[in-house]
Write an enzyme that holds these catalytic residues in place. Structure first.
Site, mmCIF file in Angstrom:
data_model
loop_
_atom_site.group_PDB
_atom_site.id
_atom_site.type_symbol
_atom_site.label_atom_id
_atom_site.label_comp_id
_atom_site.label_asym_id
_atom_site.label_seq_id
_atom_site.Cartn_x
_atom_site.Cartn_y
_atom_site.Cartn_z
ATOM 1 N N ASP A 34 0.295 0.046 -2.666
ATOM 2 C CA ASP A 34 1.190 0.269 -3.799
ATOM 3 C C ASP A 34 0.523 0.106 -5.166
ATOM 4 O O ASP A 34 1.167 -0.230 -6.146
ATOM 5 C CB ASP A 34 2.383 -0.684 -3.714
ATOM 6 C CG ASP A 34 1.973 -2.127 -3.926
ATOM 7 O OD1 ASP A 34 0.755 -2.383 -4.029
ATOM 8 O OD2 ASP A 34 2.847 -2.999 -3.999
ATOM 9 N N GLU A 35 -0.748 0.343 -5.221
ATOM 10 C CA GLU A 35 -1.469 0.177 -6.485
ATOM 11 C C GLU A 35 -2.504 1.278 -6.662
ATOM 12 O O GLU A 35 -3.171 1.646 -5.709
ATOM 13 C CB GLU A 35 -2.268 -1.130 -6.439
ATOM 14 C CG GLU A 35 -1.687 -2.276 -7.188
ATOM 15 C CD GLU A 35 -2.699 -3.400 -7.232
ATOM 16 O OE1 GLU A 35 -2.644 -4.173 -8.185
ATOM 17 O OE2 GLU A 35 -3.541 -3.499 -6.335
#
Length: 608
Positions: free
Chosen positions: A53-54
């Site tokens: 998620d980055e």
DNA sequence: ACGGGTGTGACT
DNA sequence: TAGTCACAC
């Protein structure tokens, strides 16, 4: 607080739980969500998928273009979202004036060029975050700074759904009072050591140490790295990589749930392998990539006995495509590791029933993933059929099969897979060994963190393996050969289809940023996973582009026997890729100059 | 704060 | 290459 407590305190609370499949947490929802966001962000610049998620984005080019074509100061209005930015060093007390100060900062004419670029970055990032929100319903936070380290730091300063900027002039102040533990990479043992051994608590403290001193304590590389980050210097490039380098599936079995029998271990390895294979199939289908190493990890302890905390070794072997193959190999790897773990004394004659070992964690992973050059449709089909071939479970077949599996089987000759049941369908196999590095493409990257998932619909995951039936189904068997010996030899020699792929040189991606990148790290939160699906075509497109680059191979690296094992169709296809001009002068393998025998230095004749 | 499931990279 | 360890989300 834990869910139970929360429920007691707030009976109406809506708790969201991670989906479960095959008896374990299923994170596909999150992977898909992450991919959706990446596909949006990757359009704007070099993108690095930093985690599920980055992402990091290198917006240098976009910012420079904007500065040249339409600098902020020329704009009549600045994006509202951009005006909400938190700019370190600018006080934003009372709510009315701060947007003005932000606008002033962004449009400052006498600003350092670096900060002008940052100003452009602010606008670009604000736009991107709005786009992500609109198209995925995920909000995200971002950090805008001159390098990855600072951007990452900034992205966490104002959550959720906000962006923070680090002007050049704000770096020192930001860092001096910052606890070193907050810096990425210093959150663990190194950070603790810095604290307890050198009395360093803040980055400012770190600033007092000479590079030499730091090197004395932590070695040349780490020492220099520490000296640099204390000054806000980080030369880390944003890697142009949108896809993961490995896939894994694992589960822990804490305390009383520890596994105590081989058959139970096998059951769970089958579940894990199944999930892993499903993901490998999706990767092949969607990204045209093949993994070549299978690794088994386990954690265990031996009750009572001395040194009950000995490490359970991990084991790996060439990855063969086919669910049952992965299951089989994983189990064989486990048994090999178990014997090593138990030592020479692990031999069976232990009258009492239960084993002395306890398995508290199992995981299987696939790594060394390489792209398949575009246009190799028959190769794709080959791997697909490989996975389709069901079983021909006959013990004789098993034996032969086993002989063929290099690493995983080397140990399986003996033991009983007794209780395990399930016919182990040995199919034709094709072992894949080794591969080469990532051929990155360059795009931007970003990462988002779903804070609240309201997705209760597990089915929103897009990959249904219809194309890669995981098992059962008719057998197309005969078109691939079942021989074992030859393949085994080639495996030993480390040559196989993947070896061929790996030499496909990633076209020099040029593009060499240096300092002052506008790097962005975004972190998102919240989101209701709507069923939005087919964005996959976009992803395919991106991924597809980079594959068109030419690729070469070294004839010397193709083992004749490997070639012979390939279906005619593939031999033919390979031939079209062969580049005579790449033929090496002397027998060498992997271009490292080491001589190697058993290698053909000529075009193999086509065999039917 | 802690645990589960992943993932990356350095080092040997 | 295989395997361990550290770190992070």
């Amino acid at each position: 607080m834990r869910g139970e407590e929360a429920k007691a305190a707030c009976p109406d609370i809506q708790l969201v739980q991670v989906p479960v499949a095959r008896g374990k947490a299923d994170l596909n929802t999150y992977r898909t969500a992450g991919s959706e966001v990446v596909s949006i962000l990757a359009q704007s610049g070099k993108c690095e998928r930093a985690s599920i998620d980055e992402v990091y984005l290198d917006l240098t080019d976009a910012a420079e273009s904007m500065l040249a074509d339409a600098p902020p100061e020329s704009l009549e209005s600045i994006d509202e979202e951009a005006l909400k930015s938190h700019i370190l060093g600018i006080n934003r007390e009372d709510g009315d004036d701060f947007k003005e100060s932000v606008r002033d900062w962004i449009c400052r004419k006498d600003a350092d060029r670096r900060d002008k670029l940052l100003g452009c970055g602010i606008i670009i990032v604000a736009e991107l975050r709005k786009q992500v929100l609109k198209e995925t319903e995920f909000s995200c936070s971002a950090g805008v700074a001159h390098n990855k380290m600072l951007a990452k730091l900034a992205s966490g300063m104002n959550k959720p759904a906000q962006q923070t900027v680090v002007p050049y002039a704000a770096v020192q102040e930001l860092l001096t009072s910052l606890p070193i533990k907050k810096m990425k990479q210093l959150g663990g043992k190194l950070g603790t050591s810095l604290q307890t051994d050198l009395g360093i608590v803040t980055v400012g403290d770190l600033l007092q140490f000479s590079e030499t001193k730091l090197q004395e304590h932590y070695g040349i590389n780490t020492g220099t790295w520490l000296w640099n980050i204390a000054r806000g210097i980080s030369g880390e490039e944003v890697q142009g990589r949108l896809l993961p380098k490995s896939h894994g599936s694992g589960k822990t079995f804490p305390g009383p749930r520890a596994l105590r029998s081989l058959s139970n271990v096998q059951h769970w390895l089958n579940q894990l392998s199944e999930e892993l294979y499903e993901r490998l199939s999706s990767d092949l289908e969607q990204n045209k990539r093949i993994a070549s190493t299978l690794t088994l990890h386990a954690t265990a302890f031996r009750s009572k006995d001395s040194d009950s905390h000995k490490k359970f070794p991990s084991k790996s072997c060439p990855l063969r495509y086919g669910v049952t193959k992965v299951q089989e190999d994983a189990f064989n790897l486990f048994q090999a590791a178990l014997r090593e773990y138990m030592g020479p004394f692990g031999t069976k004659p232990q009258g009492n029933k239960k084993e002395t070992w306890r398995i508290t964690g199992l995981s299987v992973s696939a790594s060394k993933i390489v792209d398949i050059p575009s246009g190799t449709s028959s190769i794709m089909r080959y791997f697909q059929s490989q996975s389709t071939i069901p079983s021909c479970s006959t013990s004789g077949c098993l034996q032969e099969h086993v002989a063929v599996t290099p690493s995983a089987s080397e140990s399986c000759s003996e033991q009983k897979s007794a209780e395990t049941e399930a016919a182990m369908p040995p199919d034709k196999d094709m072992s894949i060994t080794d591969t080469s590095p990532d051929l990155d493409n360059s795009y931007g990257n970003m990462d988002m963190v779903p804070e609240k998932f309201t997705c209760q619909d597990v089915s929103c995951q897009s990959n249904e393996a219809t194309e890669f039936p995981t098992q059962s189904g008719s057998n197309k068997g005969t078109q691939t050969k079942t021989s074992g010996q030859k393949i085994k030899e080639k495996s030993r020699g480390m040559h196989s289809v993947v070896d061929i792929f790996k030499n496909y040189s990633a076209a020099p991606r040029s593009k060499q940023e240096t300092q002052e990148d506008s790097t962005v790290s975004l972190t998102s939160n919240r989101g209701s996973l709507s069923s939005s699906t087919s964005h996959s075509s976009e992803m395919n497109k991106e991924v597809g582009d980079r594959r068109e680059t030419e690729w070469g191979y070294k004839v010397g690296e193709i083992d004749q026997s490997v070639f012979d094992e390939l279906p005619y169709e593939i031999q033919r296809e390979f031939r079209s890729f062969l580049r005579p001009n790449k033929r090496p002068n002397a027998g060498k393998s992997k271009g490292d100059g080491s001589a190697s025998s058993g290698i053909a230095h000529y075009f193999p004749p086509l065999k039917r």
